[in-house]
Design an enzyme around this catalytic site. Sequence first.
Site, PDB file in Angstrom:
ATOM      1  CE1 TYR A 214      38.056  44.157  43.503  1.00 40.93           C
ATOM      2  CE2 TYR A 214      36.328  43.044  42.265  1.00 40.93           C
ATOM      3  CZ  TYR A 214      36.756  43.690  43.406  1.00 40.93           C
ATOM      4  OH  TYR A 214      35.890  43.892  44.431  1.00 40.93           O
TER       5      TYR A 214
ATOM      6  N   PRO B 150      28.245  46.177  46.471  1.00 45.11           N
ATOM      7  CG  PRO B 150      26.656  46.671  44.846  1.00 45.11           C
ATOM      8  CD  PRO B 150      26.978  46.882  46.298  1.00 45.11           C
ATOM      9  N   GLY B 151      30.696  45.452  43.978  1.00 44.10           N
ATOM     10  CA  GLY B 151      31.731  46.057  43.133  1.00 44.10           C
ATOM     11  C   GLY B 151      31.664  45.443  41.756  1.00 44.10           C
TER      12      GLY B 151
ATOM     13  CB  CYS C 194      60.810  39.764  32.100  1.00 45.77           C
ATOM     14  SG  CYS C 194      61.210  40.832  30.726  1.00 45.77           S
TER      15      CYS C 194
ATOM     16  CE1 TYR D 176      42.656  37.066  43.425  1.00 46.40           C
ATOM     17  CE2 TYR D 176      41.480  38.064  41.592  1.00 46.40           C
ATOM     18  CZ  TYR D 176      42.014  38.155  42.860  1.00 46.40           C
ATOM     19  OH  TYR D 176      41.885  39.315  43.563  1.00 46.40           O
TER      20      TYR D 176
ATOM     21  N   GLY E 109      30.078  40.988  46.667  1.00 46.13           N
ATOM     22  CA  GLY E 109      30.432  39.604  46.355  1.00 46.13           C
ATOM     23  C   GLY E 109      29.646  38.955  45.238  1.00 46.13           C
TER      24      GLY E 109
HETATM   25  N1  PLP Z   1      32.997  45.018  50.483  1.00 42.44           N
HETATM   26  C1  PLP Z   1      34.168  44.633  50.992  1.00 42.44           C
HETATM   27  C2  PLP Z   1      34.419  44.852  52.435  1.00 42.44           C
HETATM   28  C3  PLP Z   1      35.142  44.031  50.185  1.00 42.44           C
HETATM   29  O1  PLP Z   1      36.311  43.649  50.703  1.00 42.44           O
HETATM   30  C4  PLP Z   1      34.859  43.840  48.801  1.00 42.44           C
HETATM   31  C5  PLP Z   1      35.835  43.182  47.919  1.00 42.44           C
HETATM   32  O2  PLP Z   1      36.863  42.687  48.269  1.00 42.44           O
HETATM   33  C6  PLP Z   1      33.630  44.292  48.293  1.00 42.44           C
HETATM   34  C7  PLP Z   1      32.722  44.857  49.166  1.00 42.44           C
HETATM   35  C8  PLP Z   1      33.276  44.156  46.848  1.00 42.44           C
HETATM   36  O3  PLP Z   1      33.262  42.852  46.421  1.00 42.44           O
HETATM   37  P1  PLP Z   1      32.682  42.470  44.984  1.00 42.44           P
HETATM   38  O4  PLP Z   1      33.428  43.253  43.979  1.00 42.44           O
HETATM   39  O5  PLP Z   1      32.907  41.023  44.871  1.00 42.44           O
HETATM   40  O6  PLP Z   1      31.232  42.826  44.993  1.00 42.44           O
END
Ligand code: PLP
Length: 424
Positions: A375, A274-275, A346, A316, A239
Amino acid sequence: MHEFKFTGKNLYCEKVRVEDLARKYGTPLYVYSYQTLVDHFLKLKKAFHSVDPLICYSVKANSNLAILRSLVDKGAGLDIVSGGELSRAIKAGCPANRIVYASVGKTDKEIEEALRQRILFFNVESVPELENINRIARKLKVTAQVALRINPDVEPKTHKYITTGKLTNKFGIDFKSAQQIFLVRKALSNVKISGLHIHIGSQITESAPYVAAIGKMVDFIGRLRKEGIVLEYLNIGGGLGIVYDKETPQTADKFAAKVLPLLKKRGLKIIMEPGRFISGNAGILVTKVLYIKKTPLKKFVIVDAGMNDLIRPSLYAAFHSIVPLKSPGHRVTGSQEKVDIVGPICESGDFLAKARLMPKVREGEYLAVMSAGAYGFSMSSNYNSRRRAEEVLVVGSESFVIRKRDTWDDLVRNEIIPAFLLGL
Ligand code: PLP
Protein backbone atom coordinates in the site's frame (compact mmCIF):
# COMPACT_ATOMS: atom_id res chain seq x y z
CA MET A 1 12.16 -10.26 9.58
CA HIS A 2 13.56 -8.57 6.53
CA GLU A 3 16.71 -7.99 4.52
CA PHE A 4 17.13 -4.27 5.29
CA LYS A 5 19.94 -4.14 7.83
CA PHE A 6 22.75 -1.90 8.94
CA THR A 7 26.19 -3.24 8.16
CA GLY A 8 28.84 -0.98 9.60
CA LYS A 9 27.35 2.48 9.33
CA ASN A 10 25.21 1.96 6.22
CA LEU A 11 21.76 0.57 5.56
CA TYR A 12 21.86 -2.35 3.13
CA CYS A 13 19.15 -4.09 1.16
CA GLU A 14 20.44 -7.65 0.87
CA LYS A 15 24.01 -7.04 -0.36
CA VAL A 16 23.47 -3.58 -1.83
CA ARG A 17 24.15 -0.29 -0.02
CA VAL A 18 20.87 1.64 -0.19
CA GLU A 19 22.65 4.98 -0.52
CA ASP A 20 24.29 3.73 -3.74
CA LEU A 21 20.81 3.03 -5.10
CA ALA A 22 19.58 6.49 -4.09
CA ARG A 23 22.51 8.11 -5.90
CA LYS A 24 22.14 5.91 -8.97
CA TYR A 25 18.37 6.08 -9.44
CA GLY A 26 17.44 9.30 -7.65
CA THR A 27 14.71 9.81 -5.07
CA PRO A 28 11.93 9.27 -4.12
CA LEU A 29 12.79 5.63 -4.71
CA TYR A 30 11.03 2.42 -3.70
CA VAL A 31 13.52 -0.36 -2.97
CA TYR A 32 12.31 -3.96 -2.62
CA SER A 33 14.13 -7.03 -1.36
CA TYR A 34 13.38 -10.10 -3.49
CA GLN A 35 14.49 -12.46 -0.78
CA THR A 36 12.23 -10.89 1.87
CA LEU A 37 9.28 -10.97 -0.50
CA VAL A 38 9.68 -14.61 -1.41
CA ASP A 39 10.56 -15.65 2.16
CA HIS A 40 7.30 -14.29 3.51
CA PHE A 41 5.32 -16.19 0.90
CA LEU A 42 7.23 -19.40 1.61
CA LYS A 43 6.85 -18.98 5.40
CA LEU A 44 3.09 -18.90 5.05
CA LYS A 45 3.10 -21.81 2.62
CA LYS A 46 5.20 -23.89 5.02
CA ALA A 47 3.10 -23.02 8.08
CA PHE A 48 -0.04 -24.20 6.28
CA HIS A 49 1.49 -27.10 4.33
CA SER A 50 -0.79 -29.64 6.01
CA VAL A 51 -3.80 -28.18 4.15
CA ASP A 52 -1.83 -27.26 1.00
CA PRO A 53 -3.60 -23.92 0.49
CA LEU A 54 -3.68 -21.87 -2.68
CA ILE A 55 -2.08 -18.61 -1.52
CA CYS A 56 -3.42 -15.83 -3.72
CA TYR A 57 -1.23 -12.78 -3.09
CA SER A 58 -3.40 -9.68 -2.94
CA VAL A 59 -2.39 -7.61 -5.96
CA LYS A 60 -3.61 -4.31 -4.50
CA ALA A 61 -0.87 -4.36 -1.85
CA ASN A 62 1.84 -3.98 -4.47
CA SER A 63 0.89 -4.60 -8.05
CA ASN A 64 4.21 -4.17 -9.85
CA LEU A 65 4.52 -6.86 -12.53
CA ALA A 66 7.96 -7.94 -11.27
CA ILE A 67 6.61 -8.37 -7.72
CA LEU A 68 3.67 -10.42 -9.02
CA ARG A 69 5.94 -12.50 -11.25
CA SER A 70 8.34 -13.23 -8.36
CA LEU A 71 5.48 -14.70 -6.35
CA VAL A 72 3.67 -16.45 -9.20
CA ASP A 73 6.97 -18.18 -10.01
CA LYS A 74 6.95 -19.64 -6.49
CA GLY A 75 3.45 -21.01 -6.92
CA ALA A 76 1.31 -18.10 -5.73
CA GLY A 77 -2.07 -17.34 -7.16
CA LEU A 78 -3.42 -13.78 -7.21
CA ASP A 79 -6.35 -12.02 -5.55
CA ILE A 80 -7.65 -9.24 -7.80
CA VAL A 81 -10.29 -6.51 -7.47
CA SER A 82 -10.54 -4.92 -10.91
CA GLY A 83 -10.15 -5.42 -14.64
CA GLY A 84 -6.83 -3.60 -14.39
CA GLU A 85 -5.56 -6.06 -11.81
CA LEU A 86 -6.79 -8.94 -13.99
CA SER A 87 -4.77 -7.56 -16.87
CA ARG A 88 -1.70 -7.28 -14.62
CA ALA A 89 -2.19 -10.81 -13.32
CA ILE A 90 -2.29 -12.22 -16.86
CA LYS A 91 0.70 -10.11 -17.93
CA ALA A 92 2.64 -11.37 -14.91
CA GLY A 93 2.05 -14.92 -16.15
CA CYS A 94 -0.41 -16.06 -13.50
CA PRO A 95 -2.40 -19.09 -14.64
CA ALA A 96 -6.07 -18.07 -14.73
CA ASN A 97 -7.06 -21.00 -12.53
CA ARG A 98 -5.06 -19.38 -9.70
CA ILE A 99 -6.92 -16.04 -9.85
CA VAL A 100 -9.78 -15.08 -7.51
CA TYR A 101 -11.73 -11.86 -7.99
CA ALA A 102 -13.36 -9.80 -5.17
CA SER A 103 -14.83 -6.22 -5.22
CA VAL A 104 -18.27 -4.87 -4.45
CA GLY A 105 -18.47 -3.08 -7.80
CA LYS A 106 -17.47 -5.37 -10.66
CA THR A 107 -18.67 -3.92 -13.97
CA ASP A 108 -20.20 -5.97 -16.82
CA LYS A 109 -17.04 -5.53 -18.84
CA GLU A 110 -14.83 -6.70 -15.99
CA ILE A 111 -17.03 -9.73 -15.32
CA GLU A 112 -17.05 -10.63 -19.01
CA GLU A 113 -13.27 -10.42 -19.30
CA ALA A 114 -12.74 -12.52 -16.16
CA LEU A 115 -15.12 -15.16 -17.54
CA ARG A 116 -13.31 -15.18 -20.88
CA GLN A 117 -10.02 -15.66 -19.06
CA ARG A 118 -11.59 -18.52 -17.04
CA ILE A 119 -10.45 -17.36 -13.60
CA LEU A 120 -10.86 -19.77 -10.67
CA PHE A 121 -13.79 -17.87 -9.19
CA PHE A 122 -15.46 -14.59 -8.30
CA ASN A 123 -15.85 -13.66 -4.65
CA VAL A 124 -19.41 -12.38 -4.89
CA GLU A 125 -20.41 -9.54 -2.60
CA SER A 126 -24.17 -9.09 -3.19
CA VAL A 127 -27.30 -10.67 -4.68
CA PRO A 128 -27.54 -8.20 -7.62
CA GLU A 129 -23.90 -8.96 -8.48
CA LEU A 130 -24.60 -12.70 -8.39
CA GLU A 131 -27.56 -12.23 -10.73
CA ASN A 132 -25.47 -10.10 -13.04
CA ILE A 133 -22.67 -12.69 -13.20
CA ASN A 134 -25.31 -15.32 -14.00
CA ARG A 135 -26.73 -13.14 -16.81
CA ILE A 136 -23.32 -12.49 -18.36
CA ALA A 137 -22.24 -16.12 -18.04
CA ARG A 138 -25.49 -17.19 -19.78
CA LYS A 139 -24.79 -14.75 -22.61
CA LEU A 140 -21.27 -16.20 -22.99
CA LYS A 141 -22.64 -19.77 -22.64
CA VAL A 142 -20.33 -20.60 -19.74
CA THR A 143 -20.76 -21.50 -16.09
CA ALA A 144 -19.25 -19.00 -13.66
CA GLN A 145 -17.70 -20.47 -10.55
CA VAL A 146 -18.30 -18.26 -7.52
CA ALA A 147 -17.67 -18.08 -3.78
CA LEU A 148 -20.04 -16.04 -1.63
CA ARG A 149 -18.19 -13.44 0.39
CA ILE A 150 -19.69 -13.66 3.84
CA ASN A 151 -19.66 -10.73 6.21
CA PRO A 152 -19.20 -12.60 9.51
CA ASP A 153 -19.72 -9.50 11.67
CA VAL A 154 -16.56 -9.75 13.76
CA GLU A 155 -14.42 -6.99 15.22
CA PRO A 156 -10.88 -7.26 13.81
CA LYS A 157 -9.43 -4.62 16.19
CA THR A 158 -7.72 -2.57 13.52
CA HIS A 159 -8.10 0.92 12.01
CA LYS A 160 -11.73 1.67 11.08
CA TYR A 161 -10.75 2.37 7.46
CA ILE A 162 -9.35 -1.14 7.07
CA THR A 163 -12.09 -3.02 8.90
CA THR A 164 -14.18 -4.98 6.41
CA GLY A 165 -15.95 -7.78 8.27
CA LYS A 166 -18.54 -5.88 10.28
CA LEU A 167 -22.17 -5.54 9.21
CA THR A 168 -21.73 -1.76 9.03
CA ASN A 169 -19.14 -2.27 6.23
CA LYS A 170 -20.10 -2.46 2.56
CA PHE A 171 -18.44 -5.84 2.05
CA GLY A 172 -19.91 -9.32 1.80
CA ILE A 173 -23.27 -10.92 2.51
CA ASP A 174 -24.72 -11.69 5.93
CA PHE A 175 -25.31 -15.35 6.89
CA LYS A 176 -29.09 -15.14 6.63
CA SER A 177 -29.04 -13.71 3.11
CA ALA A 178 -26.38 -16.24 2.10
CA GLN A 179 -28.64 -19.05 3.31
CA GLN A 180 -31.45 -17.61 1.15
CA ILE A 181 -29.15 -17.57 -1.87
CA PHE A 182 -28.40 -21.26 -1.43
CA LEU A 183 -32.14 -21.97 -1.33
CA VAL A 184 -32.71 -20.31 -4.70
CA ARG A 185 -29.36 -21.22 -6.29
CA LYS A 186 -30.94 -23.59 -8.85
CA ALA A 187 -32.63 -20.60 -10.49
CA LEU A 188 -29.16 -19.29 -11.33
CA SER A 189 -28.49 -21.62 -14.25
CA ASN A 190 -25.02 -20.35 -15.17
CA VAL A 191 -23.50 -19.95 -11.74
CA LYS A 192 -21.92 -22.63 -9.59
CA ILE A 193 -21.49 -21.65 -5.94
CA SER A 194 -18.46 -23.68 -4.94
CA GLY A 195 -17.14 -21.84 -1.94
CA LEU A 196 -17.31 -19.25 0.76
CA HIS A 197 -15.03 -16.29 1.33
CA ILE A 198 -14.24 -13.92 4.17
CA HIS A 199 -11.85 -11.00 4.49
CA ILE A 200 -12.34 -9.28 7.81
CA GLY A 201 -9.84 -6.43 7.63
CA SER A 202 -6.20 -5.55 7.35
CA GLN A 203 -3.19 -5.20 9.70
CA ILE A 204 -4.78 -7.67 12.14
CA THR A 205 -2.16 -8.66 14.69
CA GLU A 206 -4.06 -11.27 16.72
CA SER A 207 -5.58 -14.61 15.85
CA ALA A 208 -8.78 -14.13 17.90
CA PRO A 209 -10.78 -12.29 15.18
CA TYR A 210 -9.84 -14.99 12.63
CA VAL A 211 -10.76 -17.78 15.03
CA ALA A 212 -14.13 -16.09 15.64
CA ALA A 213 -14.82 -15.55 11.93
CA ILE A 214 -13.61 -18.95 10.73
CA GLY A 215 -15.50 -20.62 13.58
CA LYS A 216 -18.73 -19.01 12.32
CA MET A 217 -17.92 -20.18 8.79
CA VAL A 218 -17.27 -23.75 9.90
CA ASP A 219 -20.65 -23.82 11.66
CA PHE A 220 -22.37 -22.38 8.61
CA ILE A 221 -20.72 -24.91 6.28
CA GLY A 222 -21.89 -27.64 8.68
CA ARG A 223 -25.47 -26.36 8.53
CA LEU A 224 -25.37 -26.20 4.73
CA ARG A 225 -24.04 -29.74 4.57
CA LYS A 226 -27.05 -30.98 6.54
CA GLU A 227 -29.20 -29.44 3.81
CA GLY A 228 -27.25 -31.34 1.16
CA ILE A 229 -25.17 -28.35 0.01
CA VAL A 230 -21.56 -29.40 -0.40
CA LEU A 231 -18.85 -26.81 -1.02
CA GLU A 232 -15.31 -27.17 -2.31
CA TYR A 233 -13.47 -24.01 -1.18
CA LEU A 234 -13.08 -21.91 1.93
CA ASN A 235 -11.24 -18.64 1.31
CA ILE A 236 -10.09 -17.00 4.56
CA GLY A 237 -8.92 -13.75 2.93
CA GLY A 238 -5.88 -11.74 3.97
CA GLY A 239 -5.31 -9.22 6.71
CA LEU A 240 -2.31 -10.57 8.59
CA GLY A 241 -0.51 -7.73 10.34
CA ILE A 242 3.17 -6.87 10.22
CA VAL A 243 5.60 -4.90 12.39
CA TYR A 244 5.57 -1.15 11.69
CA ASP A 245 6.38 0.08 15.18
CA LYS A 246 5.93 -1.79 18.45
CA GLU A 247 3.35 -4.31 17.24
CA THR A 248 3.98 -7.96 18.01
CA PRO A 249 1.98 -9.62 15.26
CA GLN A 250 1.49 -13.35 15.21
CA THR A 251 3.98 -15.29 13.14
CA ALA A 252 2.79 -17.50 10.28
CA ASP A 253 3.37 -20.55 12.50
CA LYS A 254 1.40 -19.16 15.45
CA PHE A 255 -1.44 -18.10 13.16
CA ALA A 256 -1.49 -21.56 11.59
CA ALA A 257 -1.51 -23.27 14.99
CA LYS A 258 -4.65 -21.32 15.96
CA VAL A 259 -6.68 -21.67 12.77
CA LEU A 260 -5.58 -25.00 11.26
CA PRO A 261 -7.73 -27.14 13.58
CA LEU A 262 -10.77 -25.17 12.40
CA LEU A 263 -9.75 -25.24 8.75
CA LYS A 264 -9.34 -29.01 8.83
CA LYS A 265 -12.82 -29.59 10.29
CA ARG A 266 -14.69 -29.45 7.00
CA GLY A 267 -11.98 -30.74 4.68
CA LEU A 268 -12.40 -27.92 2.17
CA LYS A 269 -9.66 -26.65 -0.14
CA ILE A 270 -8.21 -23.58 1.60
CA ILE A 271 -7.48 -20.29 -0.13
CA MET A 272 -5.67 -17.34 1.48
CA GLU A 273 -5.26 -13.76 0.22
CA PRO A 274 -2.37 -12.13 2.09
CA GLY A 275 -1.03 -8.84 0.78
CA ARG A 276 0.73 -6.78 3.45
CA PHE A 277 2.17 -9.88 5.16
CA ILE A 278 4.09 -10.74 1.99
CA SER A 279 5.18 -7.39 0.57
CA GLY A 280 4.92 -4.92 3.49
CA ASN A 281 8.34 -5.43 5.04
CA ALA A 282 9.91 -6.26 1.68
CA GLY A 283 10.03 -2.60 0.64
CA ILE A 284 11.24 0.81 1.78
CA LEU A 285 10.79 4.31 0.41
CA VAL A 286 14.03 6.27 0.15
CA THR A 287 13.75 10.03 0.26
CA LYS A 288 16.17 12.97 0.39
CA VAL A 289 16.09 15.79 2.94
CA LEU A 290 15.55 19.02 0.97
CA TYR A 291 15.35 21.60 3.74
CA ILE A 292 15.35 21.89 7.50
CA LYS A 293 12.83 24.55 8.44
CA LYS A 294 12.48 26.00 11.93
CA THR A 295 9.33 27.87 12.93
CA PRO A 296 8.64 29.45 16.32
CA LEU A 297 6.83 26.28 17.36
CA LYS A 298 8.31 23.45 15.34
CA LYS A 299 11.09 21.97 13.33
CA PHE A 300 10.20 20.53 9.94
CA VAL A 301 12.32 18.12 7.96
CA ILE A 302 11.14 18.70 4.40
CA VAL A 303 11.81 15.70 2.17
CA ASP A 304 11.29 14.97 -1.53
CA ALA A 305 8.68 12.23 -0.96
CA GLY A 306 5.13 13.32 -0.28
CA MET A 307 1.69 11.94 0.42
CA ASN A 308 1.39 11.21 -3.29
CA ASP A 309 4.24 8.69 -2.88
CA LEU A 310 3.12 7.18 0.44
CA ILE A 311 -0.35 8.14 1.62
CA ARG A 312 -0.68 5.81 4.61
CA PRO A 313 0.42 8.34 7.28
CA SER A 314 -2.02 10.97 5.95
CA LEU A 315 -4.87 8.55 5.30
CA TYR A 316 -4.76 6.27 8.34
CA ALA A 317 -2.35 8.11 10.65
CA ALA A 318 -0.21 5.06 10.00
CA PHE A 319 3.20 4.83 11.61
CA HIS A 320 6.30 4.10 9.54
CA SER A 321 9.69 3.94 11.17
CA ILE A 322 12.03 6.44 9.45
CA VAL A 323 15.79 6.04 9.67
CA PRO A 324 18.72 7.87 8.11
CA LEU A 325 20.62 5.64 5.67
CA LYS A 326 23.69 6.30 7.81
CA SER A 327 23.34 4.54 11.11
CA PRO A 328 22.51 6.89 14.01
CA GLY A 329 25.26 5.22 16.02
CA HIS A 330 27.85 6.60 13.60
CA ARG A 331 26.63 10.15 13.34
CA VAL A 332 28.64 13.22 14.21
CA THR A 333 25.80 14.71 16.19
CA GLY A 334 24.55 12.12 18.66
CA SER A 335 21.57 14.05 19.99
CA GLN A 336 17.94 13.49 19.08
CA GLU A 337 15.19 16.00 18.41
CA LYS A 338 11.46 16.01 17.79
CA VAL A 339 10.53 16.91 14.20
CA ASP A 340 7.71 16.67 11.69
CA ILE A 341 8.87 14.94 8.51
CA VAL A 342 6.84 16.46 5.70
CA GLY A 343 6.64 16.33 1.92
CA PRO A 344 6.56 19.10 -0.70
CA ILE A 345 2.80 18.86 -1.40
CA CYS A 346 0.48 21.80 -0.81
CA GLU A 347 -1.59 20.14 1.91
CA SER A 348 -1.11 20.28 5.67
CA GLY A 349 -1.99 16.59 5.63
CA ASP A 350 1.18 15.91 3.67
CA PHE A 351 3.44 14.29 6.26
CA LEU A 352 5.35 11.08 6.74
CA ALA A 353 5.77 11.50 10.50
CA LYS A 354 4.62 13.94 13.17
CA ALA A 355 6.46 14.85 16.38
CA ARG A 356 8.96 12.10 15.65
CA LEU A 357 12.07 11.72 17.75
CA MET A 358 14.90 11.56 15.20
CA PRO A 359 18.66 11.78 15.22
CA LYS A 360 19.67 15.20 13.87
CA VAL A 361 19.55 15.03 10.09
CA ARG A 362 21.06 17.42 7.57
CA GLU A 363 19.95 18.80 4.22
CA GLY A 364 20.99 16.50 1.39
CA GLU A 365 20.92 13.42 3.59
CA TYR A 366 18.85 10.33 2.68
CA LEU A 367 16.19 8.73 4.86
CA ALA A 368 14.50 5.34 4.58
CA VAL A 369 10.79 5.05 5.31
CA MET A 370 10.57 1.44 6.45
CA SER A 371 7.86 -1.18 5.83
CA ALA A 372 6.58 0.63 2.74
CA GLY A 373 6.31 -2.38 0.43
CA ALA A 374 2.53 -2.74 0.79
CA TYR A 375 0.00 0.00 0.00
CA GLY A 376 2.93 2.29 -0.79
CA PHE A 377 3.53 2.64 -4.50
CA SER A 378 0.18 0.97 -5.30
CA MET A 379 -1.69 3.81 -3.54
CA SER A 380 0.55 6.51 -4.99
CA SER A 381 -0.71 9.21 -7.34
CA ASN A 382 0.40 12.11 -9.51
CA TYR A 383 -1.19 14.74 -7.24
CA ASN A 384 0.50 18.14 -7.61
CA SER A 385 1.69 16.79 -10.98
CA ARG A 386 4.42 14.89 -9.27
CA ARG A 387 6.05 12.07 -11.14
CA ARG A 388 5.55 8.73 -9.45
CA ALA A 389 8.67 7.22 -7.88
CA GLU A 390 11.06 4.78 -9.50
CA GLU A 391 10.93 1.20 -8.20
CA VAL A 392 13.96 -1.07 -7.86
CA LEU A 393 14.15 -4.76 -6.96
CA VAL A 394 17.30 -5.96 -5.22
CA VAL A 395 18.35 -9.57 -5.64
CA GLY A 396 21.53 -10.35 -3.73
CA SER A 397 24.14 -7.90 -4.97
CA GLU A 398 22.19 -6.83 -8.07
CA SER A 399 19.48 -4.22 -8.53
CA PHE A 400 16.87 -4.10 -11.27
CA VAL A 401 14.63 -1.18 -12.21
CA ILE A 402 11.11 -2.60 -12.16
CA ARG A 403 9.35 0.69 -12.87
CA LYS A 404 10.90 3.77 -14.33
CA ARG A 405 10.12 7.14 -12.81
CA ASP A 406 7.29 8.90 -14.67
CA THR A 407 8.38 11.47 -17.22
CA TRP A 408 6.79 14.92 -17.59
CA ASP A 409 5.17 13.56 -20.77
CA ASP A 410 3.66 10.63 -18.84
CA LEU A 411 1.81 13.16 -16.70
CA VAL A 412 -0.14 14.58 -19.66
CA ARG A 413 -0.18 11.50 -21.90
CA ASN A 414 -3.97 11.19 -22.04
CA GLU A 415 -4.86 14.86 -21.95
CA ILE A 416 -6.22 16.72 -24.95
CA ILE A 417 -6.62 20.48 -25.52
CA PRO A 418 -9.71 20.81 -27.77
CA ALA A 419 -8.95 22.44 -31.11
CA PHE A 420 -11.14 25.50 -30.36
CA LEU A 421 -8.88 26.39 -27.42
CA LEU A 422 -5.89 26.26 -29.70
CA GLY A 423 -7.59 28.70 -32.08
CA LEU A 424 -7.72 26.04 -34.82
N1 PLP B 1 -8.47 -9.82 0.19
C1 PLP B 1 -9.35 -8.83 0.06
C2 PLP B 1 -10.70 -9.14 -0.45
C3 PLP B 1 -9.00 -7.51 0.39
O1 PLP B 1 -9.88 -6.52 0.26
C4 PLP B 1 -7.68 -7.26 0.88
C5 PLP B 1 -7.28 -5.90 1.28
O2 PLP B 1 -8.00 -4.95 1.32
C6 PLP B 1 -6.78 -8.32 0.97
C7 PLP B 1 -7.21 -9.59 0.63
C8 PLP B 1 -5.37 -8.13 1.44
O3 PLP B 1 -5.30 -7.63 2.71
P1 PLP B 1 -3.90 -7.57 3.48
O4 PLP B 1 -2.96 -6.79 2.65
O5 PLP B 1 -4.22 -6.91 4.76
O6 PLP B 1 -3.44 -8.97 3.66
